[in-house]
Design an enzyme around this catalytic site. Structure first.
Site, PDB file in Angstrom:
ATOM      1  CB  SER A   1      -0.911  -0.003   1.233  1.00  0.00           C
ATOM      2  OG  SER A   1      -0.142   0.150   2.414  1.00  0.00           O
ATOM      3  CE  LYS A   2      -2.430   6.190  -2.732  1.00  0.00           C
ATOM      4  NZ  LYS A   2      -3.383   7.328  -2.757  1.00  0.00           N
ATOM      5  NE  ARG A   3       1.013  -0.660   6.132  1.00  0.00           N
ATOM      6  CZ  ARG A   3       0.019  -1.365   5.616  1.00  0.00           C
ATOM      7  NH1 ARG A   3      -0.959  -0.738   4.985  1.00  0.00           N
ATOM      8  NH2 ARG A   3      -0.016  -2.682   5.722  1.00  0.00           N
ATOM      9  CG  HIS A   4       4.339  -1.171   2.314  1.00  0.00           C
ATOM     10  ND1 HIS A   4       3.024  -1.576   2.181  1.00  0.00           N
ATOM     11  CD2 HIS A   4       4.805  -1.746   3.450  1.00  0.00           C
ATOM     12  CE1 HIS A   4       2.710  -2.387   3.180  1.00  0.00           C
ATOM     13  NE2 HIS A   4       3.766  -2.498   3.965  1.00  0.00           N
ATOM     14  N   GLY A   5       5.572   3.148   0.526  1.00  0.00           N
ATOM     15  CA  GLY A   5       6.285   3.984  -0.429  1.00  0.00           C
ATOM     16  C   GLY A   5       5.566   4.017  -1.758  1.00  0.00           C
TER      17      GLY A   5
END
Length: 483
Positions: A253-257
């Protein structure tokens, strides 16, 4: 043996994400390994979210990554159109066929009714499914309600007491019982077919032999098998590849970059490196080789070596791999690749003012410090900004024997400034002072750049030139004297 024909069929509801790119790549590699074909089809039946700009971005991302297709969007072919919204007449034909055979029926249940039924089933501990309220309506009643303009979807009549088996090329044999699925919608009330219905028709009419897709689509497979059988279509072979997880083993997801290909492209990751990295997410060649060209990957790729286990997206490995590819690029080519990023910095004019020879040396000076091309923005200030001393550099400059080293450097500084000759000059100072190399290089680096790490000194000095180098040195000598 018939050559395989596969497809990649993205929905243009957003940019191409890493998971979709990996699915496209595995399809491409599987087909290319056996001299088969890849079709690019656009599944745009989500009318509210589909956008032309996303389709264009997906196409551009695939081309950038190096994935080539032989049929479909832009390539053309004999089985088009290749956008689902342009194939509605085709779907209507098969919808009517199912209706005529009694294998599908009109459903007039409203969303409110369906939600109430769903909540009641939840309360009773039953897996939510359609209870079949409309599956026994008479032809007369159906006709009357349709003529009255009452909204109606079309549901497929699910066979009872049937087991559907998939001999998955990655996951092995997987079985599904039809009792676990209520009669499902194949055409919405607005006349748009749902994914499971359209995809079956498209795959058959386009001659798809193998469906290679993400594991999350495995749950769709039993409904699709029912439709293959009802329409008397031959089934393709299926291969469901594992999910991609972040470093915390949660779904990407976006939290992983960055999650989309366009983001990696903008950051300056090389397509060759990203393709190499994605190929190794869930697939492993024989042996230990990791840096592989597209041609080498194609030659080695088989579904037998695709893992059932989730693949972990390791950004550190991608960064390392990208660095290896950057190191192989010819200096002049790398300079041209870096220019768009350089031109976005405050130092664009400074770089442009350098002679071509110095620009090329600058590129070689920073090459080993580049993880991706956009990193150039953080590597230019040491060349063009006035000396600003890091704390560790100040510690170095206060050590014994620093001033004599700086004075010798200033007094003996040569007029010639080629990096190789500067390297020999620095070695000469080490020899004359009888100090360890680090006790010469570290004070000089700290004095001239204000830092203890960075590009090699001969490169820095060559870019600065003699006058600028001596100005920097005098500034530091004065600073040491004032301490």
């Amino acid at each position: 043996m018939k050559k395989p024909k596969v497809r990649f069929a993205p929905s243009p509801t957003g940019p191409l994400h890493i998971g979709g790119a990996r699915s496209a790549l595995f399809n491409y590699l599987f087909a290319a390994h056996q001299g088969g074909e890849l079709v690019l089809r656009i599944e745009d039946t989500d009318l509210e979210r589909s956008r032309q700009e996303y389709e264009e971005e997906i196409v551009a991302s695939l081309k950038w990554l190096g994935i080539n297709w032989t049929e479909g969007i832009e390539a053309g072919g004999d089985n088009g159109p290749y956008r689902q919204t342009e194939r509605l007449d085709i779907y209507r034909h098969y919808t009517q066929q199912l209706l005529d055979q009694g294998l599908a029926y009109y459903c007039f249940c409203s969303q409110a009714e369906l939600e109430q039924e769903r909540q009641e089933q939840f309360a009773r501990g039953i897996t939510p499914h359609y209870g079949g309220k409309c599956n026994h309506l008479s032809e007369a009643e159906v006709k009357e309600r349709l003529e009255a303009g009452e909204p109606a979807s079309i549901r497929f009549r699910v066979p009872q007491n049937t087991i559907y088996v998939v001999n998955d090329l990655v996951r092995g044999q997987v079985s599904f019982e039809s009792e676990n699925s209520g009669d499902f919608i194949i055409v919405k009330s607005d006349g748009i077919p749902v994914y499971n219905f359209a995809v079956v028709i498209d795959d058959v009419l386009m001659g798809i032999t193998h469906v290679v897709r993400a594991e999350e689509h495995l749950s769709n497979t039993p409904r699709q098998l029912m439709l293959y059988d009802a329409l008397r279509f031959s089934r393709p072979e299926f291969a469901h590849i594992s999910l991609i997880l972040g470093s915390d083993r949660q779904k990407m997801s976006k939290r992983h970059g960055a999650t989309s290909l366009i983001q990696y492209r903008e950051l300056g990751y090389l397509p060759e490196a990203l393709l190499n990295f994605l190929a190794l997410l869930g697939w492993a060649p024989e042996g230990e080789q990791e840096i592989m060209s597209k041609e080498e990957i194609i030659a080695a790729f088989t579904l037998e070596r695709v893992s059932k286990s989730p693949a972990v997206f390791d950004i550190d490995k991608l960064n390392w791999m990208n660095q290896q590819y950057i190191k192989k690029i010819a200096t002049a080519d790398l300079k041209n690749m870096l220019l768009p990023y350089i031109n976005q910095t405050e130092y664009a004019a400074d770089v442009a003012a350098l002679p071509e020879t110095k620009q090329l040396v600058l590129v070689d000076a920073i090459r080993d410090h580049l993880v991706c091309l956009s990193d150039v923005a953080d590597l230019l200030d040491v060349f063009f900004r006035e000396t600003e001393y890091e704390e560790q550099a100040l510690v170095v400059l206060q050590k014994e024997n620093v001033l004599p080293v700086l004075e010798m450097f200033k007094d003996e500084f040569p007029d010639y400034l080629e990096p190789q000759e500067l390297q020999q000059f620095l070695k000469g100072i080490v020899k004359k002072t009888k100090l360890k190399p680090k006790d010469v290089y570290m004070p000089l680096r700290s004095a001239l750049s204000g830092r203890t790490h960075g590009p090699e000194l001969p490169f820095l000095i060559y870019i600065w030139g003699k006058d600028n180098t001596l100005v920097r040195l005098e500034k530091t000598i004065q600073k040491i004297t004032d301490l």
